[in-house]
Design a protein around this motif. Structure first.
Motif, PDB file in Angstrom:
ATOM      1  N   ASP A 174       0.833  -1.207   0.000  1.00  0.00           N
ATOM      2  CA  ASP A 174       0.000   0.000   0.000  1.00  0.00           C
ATOM      3  C   ASP A 174       0.868   1.259   0.000  1.00  0.00           C
ATOM      4  OD1 ASP A 174      -2.348  -1.438  -0.090  1.00  0.00           O
ATOM      5  OD2 ASP A 174      -2.719  -1.305   2.073  1.00  0.00           O
ATOM      6  N   PHE A 175       1.969   1.216   0.760  1.00  0.00           N
ATOM      7  CA  PHE A 175       2.899   2.344   0.768  1.00  0.00           C
ATOM      8  C   PHE A 175       3.442   2.593  -0.641  1.00  0.00           C
ATOM      9  CE2 PHE A 175       7.560   3.192   0.984  1.00  0.00           C
ATOM     10  CZ  PHE A 175       7.484   4.554   1.208  1.00  0.00           C
ATOM     11  N   LEU A 176       3.877   1.532  -1.322  1.00  0.00           N
ATOM     12  CA  LEU A 176       4.384   1.699  -2.692  1.00  0.00           C
ATOM     13  C   LEU A 176       3.311   2.254  -3.622  1.00  0.00           C
ATOM     14  CD1 LEU A 176       6.628  -1.448  -3.306  1.00  0.00           C
ATOM     15  CD2 LEU A 176       7.339   0.907  -2.838  1.00  0.00           C
ATOM     16  N   ASN A 177       2.078   1.782  -3.470  1.00  0.00           N
ATOM     17  CA  ASN A 177       0.979   2.314  -4.288  1.00  0.00           C
ATOM     18  C   ASN A 177       0.771   3.801  -4.017  1.00  0.00           C
ATOM     19  OD1 ASN A 177       0.430  -0.116  -5.588  1.00  0.00           O
ATOM     20  ND2 ASN A 177      -1.040  -0.753  -4.030  1.00  0.00           N
ATOM     21  N   ASP A 178       0.887   4.206  -2.751  1.00  0.00           N
ATOM     22  CA  ASP A 178       0.753   5.620  -2.404  1.00  0.00           C
ATOM     23  C   ASP A 178       1.866   6.447  -3.054  1.00  0.00           C
ATOM     24  OD1 ASP A 178      -1.514   5.174  -0.860  1.00  0.00           O
ATOM     25  OD2 ASP A 178      -0.395   5.057   1.024  1.00  0.00           O
ATOM     26  N   VAL A 179       3.099   5.943  -2.997  1.00  0.00           N
ATOM     27  CA  VAL A 179       4.226   6.645  -3.605  1.00  0.00           C
ATOM     28  C   VAL A 179       4.013   6.781  -5.115  1.00  0.00           C
ATOM     29  CG1 VAL A 179       6.686   6.433  -4.176  1.00  0.00           C
ATOM     30  CG2 VAL A 179       5.910   6.078  -1.825  1.00  0.00           C
ATOM     31  N   HIS A 180       3.618   5.697  -5.753  1.00  0.00           N
ATOM     32  CA  HIS A 180       3.348   5.755  -7.201  1.00  0.00           C
ATOM     33  C   HIS A 180       2.228   6.745  -7.509  1.00  0.00           C
ATOM     34  CE1 HIS A 180       6.143   2.734  -8.597  1.00  0.00           C
ATOM     35  NE2 HIS A 180       5.715   1.896  -7.664  1.00  0.00           N
ATOM     36  N   GLY A 181       1.233   6.807  -6.632  1.00  0.00           N
ATOM     37  CA  GLY A 181       0.137   7.757  -6.823  1.00  0.00           C
ATOM     38  C   GLY A 181       0.604   9.198  -6.788  1.00  0.00           C
ATOM     39  N   ILE A 182       1.494   9.497  -5.869  1.00  0.00           N
ATOM     40  CA  ILE A 182       2.025  10.866  -5.785  1.00  0.00           C
ATOM     41  C   ILE A 182       2.883  11.183  -6.998  1.00  0.00           C
ATOM     42  CG2 ILE A 182       3.625  12.354  -4.517  1.00  0.00           C
ATOM     43  CD1 ILE A 182       2.399  11.203  -1.956  1.00  0.00           C
ATOM     44  N   ILE A 183       3.745  10.267  -7.384  1.00  0.00           N
ATOM     45  CA  ILE A 183       4.584  10.495  -8.567  1.00  0.00           C
ATOM     46  C   ILE A 183       3.715  10.747  -9.790  1.00  0.00           C
ATOM     47  CG2 ILE A 183       6.206   9.390 -10.164  1.00  0.00           C
ATOM     48  CD1 ILE A 183       7.440   7.999  -7.655  1.00  0.00           C
ATOM     49  N   ALA A 184       2.672   9.954  -9.952  1.00  0.00           N
ATOM     50  CA  ALA A 184       1.766  10.131 -11.096  1.00  0.00           C
ATOM     51  C   ALA A 184       1.056  11.481 -11.038  1.00  0.00           C
ATOM     52  CB  ALA A 184       0.748   8.989 -11.137  1.00  0.00           C
ATOM     53  N   ALA A 185       0.631  11.894  -9.848  1.00  0.00           N
ATOM     54  CA  ALA A 185      -0.066  13.179  -9.712  1.00  0.00           C
ATOM     55  C   ALA A 185       0.849  14.348 -10.062  1.00  0.00           C
ATOM     56  CB  ALA A 185      -0.607  13.337  -8.287  1.00  0.00           C
ATOM     57  N   VAL A 186       2.093  14.282  -9.614  1.00  0.00           N
ATOM     58  CA  VAL A 186       3.046  15.353  -9.931  1.00  0.00           C
ATOM     59  C   VAL A 186       3.302  15.380 -11.433  1.00  0.00           C
ATOM     60  CG1 VAL A 186       5.404  16.202  -9.582  1.00  0.00           C
ATOM     61  CG2 VAL A 186       4.108  15.299  -7.632  1.00  0.00           C
ATOM     62  N   ARG A 187       3.496  14.223 -12.026  1.00  0.00           N
ATOM     63  CA  ARG A 187       3.738  14.164 -13.481  1.00  0.00           C
ATOM     64  C   ARG A 187       2.525  14.631 -14.270  1.00  0.00           C
ATOM     65  NH1 ARG A 187       7.348   8.739 -13.370  1.00  0.00           N
ATOM     66  NH2 ARG A 187       9.326   9.804 -13.010  1.00  0.00           N
ATOM     67  N   ASP A 188       1.329  14.228 -13.838  1.00  0.00           N
ATOM     68  CA  ASP A 188       0.101  14.667 -14.521  1.00  0.00           C
ATOM     69  C   ASP A 188      -0.051  16.181 -14.462  1.00  0.00           C
ATOM     70  OD1 ASP A 188      -0.495  12.048 -15.125  1.00  0.00           O
ATOM     71  OD2 ASP A 188      -2.062  11.841 -13.590  1.00  0.00           O
ATOM     72  N   ASP A 189       0.469  16.770 -13.398  1.00  0.00           N
ATOM     73  CA  ASP A 189       0.415  18.219 -13.214  1.00  0.00           C
ATOM     74  C   ASP A 189       1.476  18.932 -14.060  1.00  0.00           C
ATOM     75  OD1 ASP A 189      -0.655  20.507 -12.045  1.00  0.00           O
ATOM     76  OD2 ASP A 189       0.644  20.404 -10.287  1.00  0.00           O
ATOM     77  N   ARG A 190       2.356  18.143 -14.657  1.00  0.00           N
ATOM     78  CA  ARG A 190       3.449  18.672 -15.495  1.00  0.00           C
ATOM     79  C   ARG A 190       4.313  19.671 -14.728  1.00  0.00           C
ATOM     80  NH1 ARG A 190       2.434  17.446 -21.138  1.00  0.00           N
ATOM     81  NH2 ARG A 190       0.402  16.460 -21.291  1.00  0.00           N
ATOM     82  N   TRP A 191       4.550  19.339 -13.493  1.00  0.00           N
ATOM     83  CA  TRP A 191       5.392  20.165 -12.626  1.00  0.00           C
ATOM     84  C   TRP A 191       6.574  19.311 -12.203  1.00  0.00           C
ATOM     85  CZ3 TRP A 191       7.098  20.456  -7.473  1.00  0.00           C
ATOM     86  CH2 TRP A 191       7.531  21.714  -7.049  1.00  0.00           C
ATOM     87  N   GLN A 192       7.757  19.726 -12.547  1.00  0.00           N
ATOM     88  CA  GLN A 192       8.961  18.953 -12.260  1.00  0.00           C
ATOM     89  C   GLN A 192       9.783  19.641 -11.180  1.00  0.00           C
ATOM     90  OE1 GLN A 192       9.881  15.958 -13.340  1.00  0.00           O
ATOM     91  NE2 GLN A 192      11.807  15.993 -12.251  1.00  0.00           N
ATOM     92  N   PRO A 193       9.903  19.002 -10.006  1.00  0.00           N
ATOM     93  CA  PRO A 193      10.735  19.605  -8.963  1.00  0.00           C
ATOM     94  C   PRO A 193      12.211  19.441  -9.284  1.00  0.00           C
ATOM     95  CG  PRO A 193       9.912  17.482  -8.223  1.00  0.00           C
ATOM     96  CD  PRO A 193       9.282  17.747  -9.566  1.00  0.00           C
ATOM     97  N   GLY A 194      13.007  20.372  -8.769  1.00  0.00           N
ATOM     98  CA  GLY A 194      14.456  20.237  -8.849  1.00  0.00           C
ATOM     99  C   GLY A 194      14.990  19.408  -7.700  1.00  0.00           C
ATOM    100  N   PHE A 195      14.247  19.435  -6.570  1.00  0.00           N
ATOM    101  CA  PHE A 195      14.606  18.658  -5.389  1.00  0.00           C
ATOM    102  C   PHE A 195      13.340  18.150  -4.718  1.00  0.00           C
ATOM    103  CE2 PHE A 195      18.103  21.674  -5.820  1.00  0.00           C
ATOM    104  CZ  PHE A 195      19.217  20.857  -5.686  1.00  0.00           C
TER     105      PHE A 195
END
Length: 176
Positions: free
Chosen positions: A16-37
């Motif tokens: 479930d933790f891994l699914n949560d992490v993947h969910g956040i990564i997908a949300a950030v990518r869908d937002d087309r916002w790339q952090p530097g850190f």
């Protein structure tokens, strides 16, 4: 005398933790916002930040507010504010946005140090819809008005149940 509550310890599985992490990564990518850190907020946000950092191929920094060592986090936040002011995008990561006190503290400190708010975003694995702090990304949302579970993340599972119950009882309004 404050009565000790017996919280419902809700253990989060590694899957479930891994699914949560993947969910956040997908949300950030869908937002087309790339952090530097990616910035892990210690202590609970450190493990998710490491995973998000690797998943997004973005370097990770950290700041610890949980230890409550005077000025320790503040010095780091001042440095992070300078990074954000110089055009670096920062994704702050924590495990849960419960009351919002940690995120509000960090947000206020960064603002006080002159950080460009447009360069900063916040992500959590679990977001309380009633929190005083708003986040940009989350994997799961709860309503603390009705959901009184005390979430135990995989990195906390090493602690004895008595320790977890003690930590939960430090902020009884989350459980009552």
């Amino acid at each position: 005398m404050t009565q000790s509550l017996h919280p419902d310890l809700s253990y989060i599985s590694y899957e479930d933790f891994l699914n949560d992490v993947h969910g956040i990564i997908a949300a950030v990518r869908d937002d087309r916002w790339q952090p530097g850190f990616v910035v892990g907020i210690g202590r609970g946000g450190l493990a998710p930040a490491v995973f998000i950092s690797h998943g997004m191929k973005v370097p990770m920094l950290s700041v610890d507010h949980s230890a409550k060592v005077a000025d320790f986090a503040d010095e780091l936040l001042e440095r992070l504010a300078r990074l954000a002011t110089n055009g670096n995008r920062l994704l702050f990561v924590d495990d849960i946005n419960d009351s919002g006190s940690t995120l509000l503290y960090i947000r206020n400190m960064l603002e006080g140090f002159g950080a460009d708010a447009g360069s900063i975003r916040y992500a959590v694995l679990i977001n309380n819809s009633r929190s005083r702090a708003k986040v940009d990304y989350w994997s799961r949302e709860i309503d603390r008005g009705s959901d009184k579970r005390w979430f135990v993340f995989p990195w906390e599972a090493m602690a004895a149940a008595e320790t977890l119950i003690g930590e939960a009882n430090e902020v009884p309004e989350r459980l009552a």
